[in-house]
Design a protein around this motif. Structure first.
Motif, mmCIF file in Angstrom:
data_model
loop_
_atom_site.group_PDB
_atom_site.id
_atom_site.type_symbol
_atom_site.label_atom_id
_atom_site.label_comp_id
_atom_site.label_asym_id
_atom_site.label_seq_id
_atom_site.Cartn_x
_atom_site.Cartn_y
_atom_site.Cartn_z
ATOM 1 N N CYS A 333 36.722 25.565 39.090
ATOM 2 C CA CYS A 333 36.530 27.012 39.002
ATOM 3 C C CYS A 333 37.689 27.514 38.150
ATOM 4 C CB CYS A 333 36.515 27.582 40.421
ATOM 5 S SG CYS A 333 36.283 29.352 40.522
ATOM 6 N N THR A 334 38.831 27.833 38.757
ATOM 7 C CA THR A 334 40.014 28.142 37.968
ATOM 8 C C THR A 334 40.402 26.907 37.157
ATOM 9 O OG1 THR A 334 40.881 29.837 39.424
ATOM 10 C CG2 THR A 334 42.498 28.580 38.155
ATOM 11 N N ALA A 335 40.620 27.110 35.843
ATOM 12 C CA ALA A 335 41.056 25.986 34.999
ATOM 13 C C ALA A 335 42.394 26.362 34.357
ATOM 14 C CB ALA A 335 39.985 25.658 33.978
ATOM 15 N N GLY A 502 36.494 41.333 44.150
ATOM 16 C CA GLY A 502 36.433 40.787 45.493
ATOM 17 C C GLY A 502 36.679 39.297 45.484
ATOM 18 N N SER A 503 37.488 38.850 46.445
ATOM 19 C CA SER A 503 37.844 37.454 46.666
ATOM 20 C C SER A 503 38.878 36.943 45.658
ATOM 21 C CB SER A 503 36.608 36.539 46.615
ATOM 22 O OG SER A 503 36.805 35.447 47.481
ATOM 23 N N CYS A 504 39.122 37.673 44.589
ATOM 24 C CA CYS A 504 40.014 37.129 43.562
ATOM 25 C C CYS A 504 41.411 37.745 43.561
ATOM 26 C CB CYS A 504 39.380 37.243 42.196
ATOM 27 S SG CYS A 504 38.110 35.974 42.023
ATOM 28 N N ILE A 672 39.849 25.893 56.773
ATOM 29 C CA ILE A 672 39.750 27.338 56.544
ATOM 30 C C ILE A 672 40.145 27.630 55.105
ATOM 31 C CG2 ILE A 672 40.524 29.647 57.219
ATOM 32 C CD1 ILE A 672 40.922 28.698 60.019
ATOM 33 N N ASP A 673 39.182 28.110 54.340
ATOM 34 C CA ASP A 673 39.416 28.494 52.950
ATOM 35 C C ASP A 673 40.374 29.683 52.966
ATOM 36 O OD1 ASP A 673 39.167 29.880 50.455
ATOM 37 O OD2 ASP A 673 37.229 28.936 50.092
ATOM 38 N N GLY A 674 41.535 29.519 52.324
ATOM 39 C CA GLY A 674 42.575 30.549 52.409
ATOM 40 C C GLY A 674 42.580 31.535 51.256
ATOM 41 N N HIS A 699 47.533 31.861 42.983
ATOM 42 C CA HIS A 699 47.178 32.784 41.901
ATOM 43 C C HIS A 699 46.340 33.941 42.422
ATOM 44 C CE1 HIS A 699 44.400 29.512 42.357
ATOM 45 N NE2 HIS A 699 43.449 30.123 41.711
ATOM 46 N N LYS A 700 46.167 34.054 43.710
ATOM 47 C CA LYS A 700 45.560 35.258 44.273
ATOM 48 C C LYS A 700 46.622 35.934 45.143
ATOM 49 C CE LYS A 700 40.946 33.302 43.979
ATOM 50 N NZ LYS A 700 39.793 32.708 44.661
ATOM 51 N N THR A 701 46.871 35.354 46.323
ATOM 52 C CA THR A 701 47.754 36.000 47.290
ATOM 53 C C THR A 701 49.216 36.045 46.843
ATOM 54 O OG1 THR A 701 46.295 34.994 48.920
ATOM 55 C CG2 THR A 701 48.285 36.043 49.750
HETATM 56 C C1 LIG Z 1 38.818 31.737 44.299
HETATM 57 C C2 LIG Z 1 38.175 31.093 45.441
HETATM 58 C C3 LIG Z 1 38.073 29.686 45.527
HETATM 59 C C4 LIG Z 1 38.403 28.746 44.387
HETATM 60 O O1 LIG Z 1 39.681 28.814 43.887
HETATM 61 P P1 LIG Z 1 40.037 28.333 42.420
HETATM 62 O O2 LIG Z 1 41.489 28.439 42.354
HETATM 63 O O3 LIG Z 1 39.345 29.218 41.462
HETATM 64 O O4 LIG Z 1 39.570 26.928 42.246
HETATM 65 C C5 LIG Z 1 37.561 29.155 46.690
HETATM 66 N N1 LIG Z 1 37.140 29.938 47.700
HETATM 67 C C6 LIG Z 1 37.181 31.296 47.627
HETATM 68 C C7 LIG Z 1 36.698 32.120 48.772
HETATM 69 C C8 LIG Z 1 37.696 31.915 46.489
HETATM 70 O O5 LIG Z 1 37.726 33.242 46.409
#
Ligand SMILES: *Cc1c(COP(=O)(O)O)cnc(C)c1O
Length: 950
Positions: A333-335, A502-504, A672-674, A699-701
């Motif tokens: 996803c993220t590259a 959202g989510s990013c 748990i996906d963080g 790269h998000k939180t």
């Molecule tokens: C962004 C995201 C991912 C994937 O993360 P990448 O760093 O883009 O590989 C996985 N799960 C959720 C819920 C996300 O928002």
């Protein structure tokens, strides 16, 4: 009294840097939301049962000056020697104009992944340049827009080969001359998929036995071999040939395409991207046209907009590859978009002649080094030809030579027990050649008298590359600077407007946090430099790991995964190894809610697990009865579950502990996906909820910028029982195999997250979480009545993001979620996340960094769009020819004949749009389908411009 004492805290002390709304604004917002205080809002939103007991406390947060001083002291503990270890990492010279105008320029580094092509034309063009560069250098038809690192790219190539090969053989051949970390990462990837790995010398490869084979070019010990015979044999057998190639070497050496290779991968690090103790830098992948649909990662392609003008966009299924879930070709996803942009600009800067000159100089210096050694009686390998790497037999003196080199300020590579490896690069100066000689006891001057070449004649490159105009522009820095500026200006990044994805979690990437990554002590470290030279890195990794453990409630942390999805994969491997160690290696069922991010099932598939989807209940929560039933049904083989918290629906589910307990009761482990941790830090810890593993998206939180689609870091936290099974690495040890090329992934950008944590402190981060929740609830409240917000907690609150339902307008006005997203561009916004996790909706996450004014600007825009929809609903506006359908509007539209049933003013300056600082998209709405029908993924010749415009 000479003055009134003030209790006002200057900017640096009150976290005003990161937290958008001022205290006064927050008070107003709380009133709108209808909460007595921020604390009261949080109590209503975050269930008591999941709150953490102790507040986060890391002592006094640092001011920016204190932070930079502190990080300087730590950086100084890294001793940066000239490192000639090679092994896939090289010294390089980043042109200062690229460092300043791209790497250190928020217009480039704060951009999001180019899913909205109309506001991403600049970075899409730069990435198309990158793809063209890679396709040209490798001699293959199509290249993608980057992968994570060379080793994972090789692993992706292996699984891609298995998908496309005619041969049904189960084995895969790896050239023993591949870099050790490449071999190790491919082994890790092969194991759970049941791929048998055969490692051997290239001539030993038996094509009949394998579905594919990979060779390194030049080899890790310096050999340059022509793999044409191997490629021919493989094609005869219906197998796929892969070459891992150094793009610098390809400037002078015969390209893999000319050998008959089907896929080429490698790292573009030495194209101006510093080593950074392992990353980030962009890996590449190129392949034959026939295999393009099986390619992992993102692919930029050329299309047209609604006026027939050329426009770029992400092509094919790669727009959101992982949306195909367990059928995805990979979980990437993220590259590494930002680093791909840097490498492509390096090629634009130097052009083909410049690159060839750089490659020749590197080679000539290596030849001089070799001659000096040979004349002193040393035996050089490979004797018959090399590019930039040689291996020297030193017998018993290996230790002595390595130590003498260190005394000279140079790291050489230890090869076996009796050899030393040396790899030269663009930055190698004559003084370094002399220093290396001295380490071997040779005292002589370096003289470049008669240039000599040691490339095998048959392997000298004869074909052209980088023939496109972009690689031939006038190279005055003025021109270059303006090119980078022009591209940046086409894009809408965080430096202009909120990106409510959202989510990013597109939060601020503060300037002070970004500065240390440019310091040579962080950027110029080779990932395999002796550990006693990397004490600063060790301290940073240790301290950040400890703090992340406290934040998440886990006991151990692995910094190896270099993206969130990579973290998922690493976490699942960790769980699998744990099951195996307990004699329960048969466990292979993974429960995943249907609302999960697509990378979750894609990652589960990569460790050989079967995905069993779990339903969502009416209110968006996990359907607990369905979850329990599936866990019982699969109890024998339950490996675990993957859940996201707070859920991808933006709600703190009260039942999360039950979900964890059910999983544990049936022998499974909880992942748990963080990615949504920005809604939890300081309030709740995944480790306390029952999670066994989580990845964090730094790269998000934790403030690493998105870079237009990467870099990122996805470390995983685990409970103590899983610690022994975390990823290992050939360079640092550990029982398990590695998941990334370098022990600490993209280590240099850890400095950004570390700086964030130190600047914020425990209370600051907790306040950020509270304000992120306030901001989301403020938006939900302001849009109430105009739009339905899907999914709220029992008290009517949302978490840090909310889903806005735009589906009803399809029926009432023929308006789609796309129309709204594109209309937001006219208002000066990047659209929220579109159609995920619910098709036809928008998911808005403002983050704590946005001020009330910016939130209001967004809400005003959304409310005005609602009124435009109403006008269509009520028959006051043409259902086909309206501002929503025609969005986005360009400057061309404004000056062209205007025959629309709304004014220019209404079309081009809707609420939200700035008058003076108006963002003008460079293209009208991009036609995705057209581009997929006419797939072009390299820079088209200039003559095509005229055609496309017709
Ligand atoms: C962004 C995201 C991912 C994937 O993360 P990448 O760093 O883009 O590989 C996985 N799960 C959720 C819920 C996300 O928002």
């Amino acid at each position: 009294m000479p003055f009134e004492p003030t209790d006002y805290l200057p900017y640096d002390f009150a976290n005003r840097r990161h937290i958008g709304p001022s205290p006064d604004e927050m008070a107003d917002m709380l009133e709108v939301v209808g909460a007595d205080s921020l604390g009261a809002l949080i109590d209503e939103t975050v269930p008591k049962s999941i709150r953490q007991e102790k507040p986060l406390d890391f002592g006094k947060p640092k001011s920016e000056r204190e932070l930079l001083w502190h990080m300087r002291q730590v950086a100084k503990k890294n001793e940066v020697l000239t490192t000639l270890i090679g092994q896939g990492y090289h010294g390089t010279v980043t042109p200062p104009a690229i460092q300043r105008n791209i790497l250190e320029n928020p217009a480039w580094y704060t951009a999001y992944t180019p899913y909205q092509p109309e506001i991403s034309q600049g970075r899409l063009e730069a990435l198309l340049n990158y793809q063209t560069m890679v396709a040209d250098l490798t001699g293959l038809e199509i290249a993608n827009a980057s992968l994570l690192d060379e080793a994972t790219a090789a692993a992706e190539a292996m699984t891609m080969a298995q998908r496309v090969a005619k041969s049904k053989a189960k084995a895969f051949f790896i050239d023993e001359n591949c870099h050790p970390q490449n071999i190790a990462v491919m082994r890790t990837r092969a194991e759970p998929l049941g791929i048998e790995v055969i490692v051997g010398a290239p001539e030993e490869m038996d094509a009949a036995q394998v579905f594919g084979a990979v060779f390194q070019y030049p080899g890790t010990y310096g050999h340059v071999r022509d793999f044409t015979p191997q490629m021919d044999a493989m094609h005869e057998a219906g197998a796929i040939g892969i070459v891992i190639a150094d793009p610098m070497a390809l400037c002078v050496l015969k390209e893999p395409g000319a050998m008959g290779a089907d896929i080429a991968v490698g790292s573009t690090q030495r194209f101006g991207v510093p080593m950074g103790y392992g990353g980030p830098h962009a890996a590449y992948m190129a392949c034959r046209d026939a295999y393009k649909r099986a390619m992992p990662g993102r692919l930029v392609g050329v299309s047209v907009d609604s006026h027939g003008n050329r426009a770029y966009r992400l092509a094919l299924q790669t727009r959101e590859q992982h949306i195909r879930r367990e059928k995805a070709t990979s979980n990437v996803c993220t590259a590494q978009a930002l680093l791909a942009v840097m490498a492509s600009m390096y090629a634009v800067f130097h052009g083909p002649k410049g690159l060839k000159a750089i490659a020749q100089r590197i080679h000539r210096k290596t030849v001089r080094l070799a001659r000096g050694l040979e004349e002193a009686g040393f035996e050089i390998e490979p004797a018959d030809g090399f590019f930039d790497t040689i291996t020297v037999e030193v017998g018993l003196f290996q230790r002595g030579v390595l130590q003498a080199a260190v005394k000279e300020g140079v790291n050489l590579r230890r090869v076996g027990k009796t050899k030393v490896g040396i790899t030269f690069d663009e930055a190698t100066r004559p003084a370094i050649i002399e220093a290396v000689w001295r380490a071997f006891g040779i005292h002589r001057k370096d003289e470049d008298l008669d240039p000599e070449y040691r490339l095998p004649d048959a392997l000298v490159r004869t074909s052209d590359y980088l023939t496109h105009d972009v690689f031939h522009m006038n190279r005055a820095e003025t021109e270059m600077m303006r090119y980078m500026r022009r591209l940046a200006d086409r894009d809408l990044a965080l430096d202009r407007a909120m990106i409510p994805l959202g989510s990013c979690t597109m939060k601020l990437n503060a300037a002070a946090e970004m500065m240390p990554i440019s310091w040579p002590e962080f950027s110029n470290m080779h990932p395999f430099a002796p550990v006693d030279q990397a004490r600063g890195y060790a301290e940073m990794v240790q301290d950040l790991s400890e703090k992340l453990c406290v934040i998440t409630g886990y006991d151990g942390m692995s910094m190896q995964p270099n993206s969130g999805a990579q973290g998922e994969y690493a976490g699942l491997l960790t769980i699998a190894a744990y099951h195996r160690a307990r004699g329960e290696g048969h466990r292979n069922i993974c429960l995943i809610p249907v609302s999960a991010h697509g990378t979750n099932p894609a990652s589960a598939q990569m460790v050989g697990w079967k995905v069993v989807p779990v339903k969502s209940a009416e209110n968006g929560d996990i359907d607990l009865e369905d979850f329990r039933a599936k866990a019982e049904q699969h109890a024998e083989n339950l490996a675990g579950c993957m859940i996201t918290y707070p859920s991808t629906h933006g709600v703190f589910e009260e039942t999360v502990k039950d979900v964890c307990k059910i999983t544990h009761d049936h022998g499974g482990q909880v992942y748990i996906d963080g990615a949504n941790l920005n809604a939890m830090v300081g309030l709740s810890r995944p480790g306390d909820l029952g999670g066994d593993v989580s990845h964090l998206n730094l790269h998000k939180t934790f403030a690493i910028p998105h870079g237009g689609g990467g870099p990122g870091m996805g470390p995983i936290g685990v409970k103590a029982h899983l610690e022994p099974y975390l990823p290992g690495h050939p360079e640092t040890g550990g029982a398990e195999g590695p998941v990334s090329a370098a022990p600490y992934g993209s280590a240099s950008i850890l400095a950004i997250s570390w700086a964030y944590v130190l600047l914020m402190g425990g209370e600051g981060m907790t306040q950020a979480t509270r304000v992120a929740i306030l901001n989301a609830n403020y938006i939900a409240k302001r849009l109430e009545g105009a739009y339905d917000v899907l999914y709220k907690g029992p008290t009517g609150r949302v978490a840090h993001e909310c889903i806005i339902d735009t589906r009803p307008f399809a029926e009432s006005a023929g308006v789609t979620v796309d129309d709204i997203a594109k209309r937001l561009i006219d208002c000066g916004f990047h659209a929220p996340t579109m159609s995920w996790p619910v098709a036809g909706t928008l998911m808005v996450e403002p983050t704590e960094s946005e001020t009330k004014a910016e939130l209001d600007r967004f809400c005003d825009a959304m409310l005005a769009i609602r009124e435009e929809i109403r006008a269509i609903e009520e028959g006051r506006m043409d259902p086909e020819n309206n501002a929503l359908k025609n969005a986005p509007h360009t400057m061309e539209d404004l000056v062209r004949d205007w025959d629309r049933p709304y004014s220019r003013e209404q079309g081009c300056f809707p609420p939200g749009a700035f008058r003076v600082d108006k963002y003008w998209p460079p293209v009208n709405r991009v036609d995705n389908a057209w581009g997929d029908r006419h797939l072009v993924c390299t820079c088209p010749p200039m003559s095509d411009y005229a055609e496309a415009a017709e």
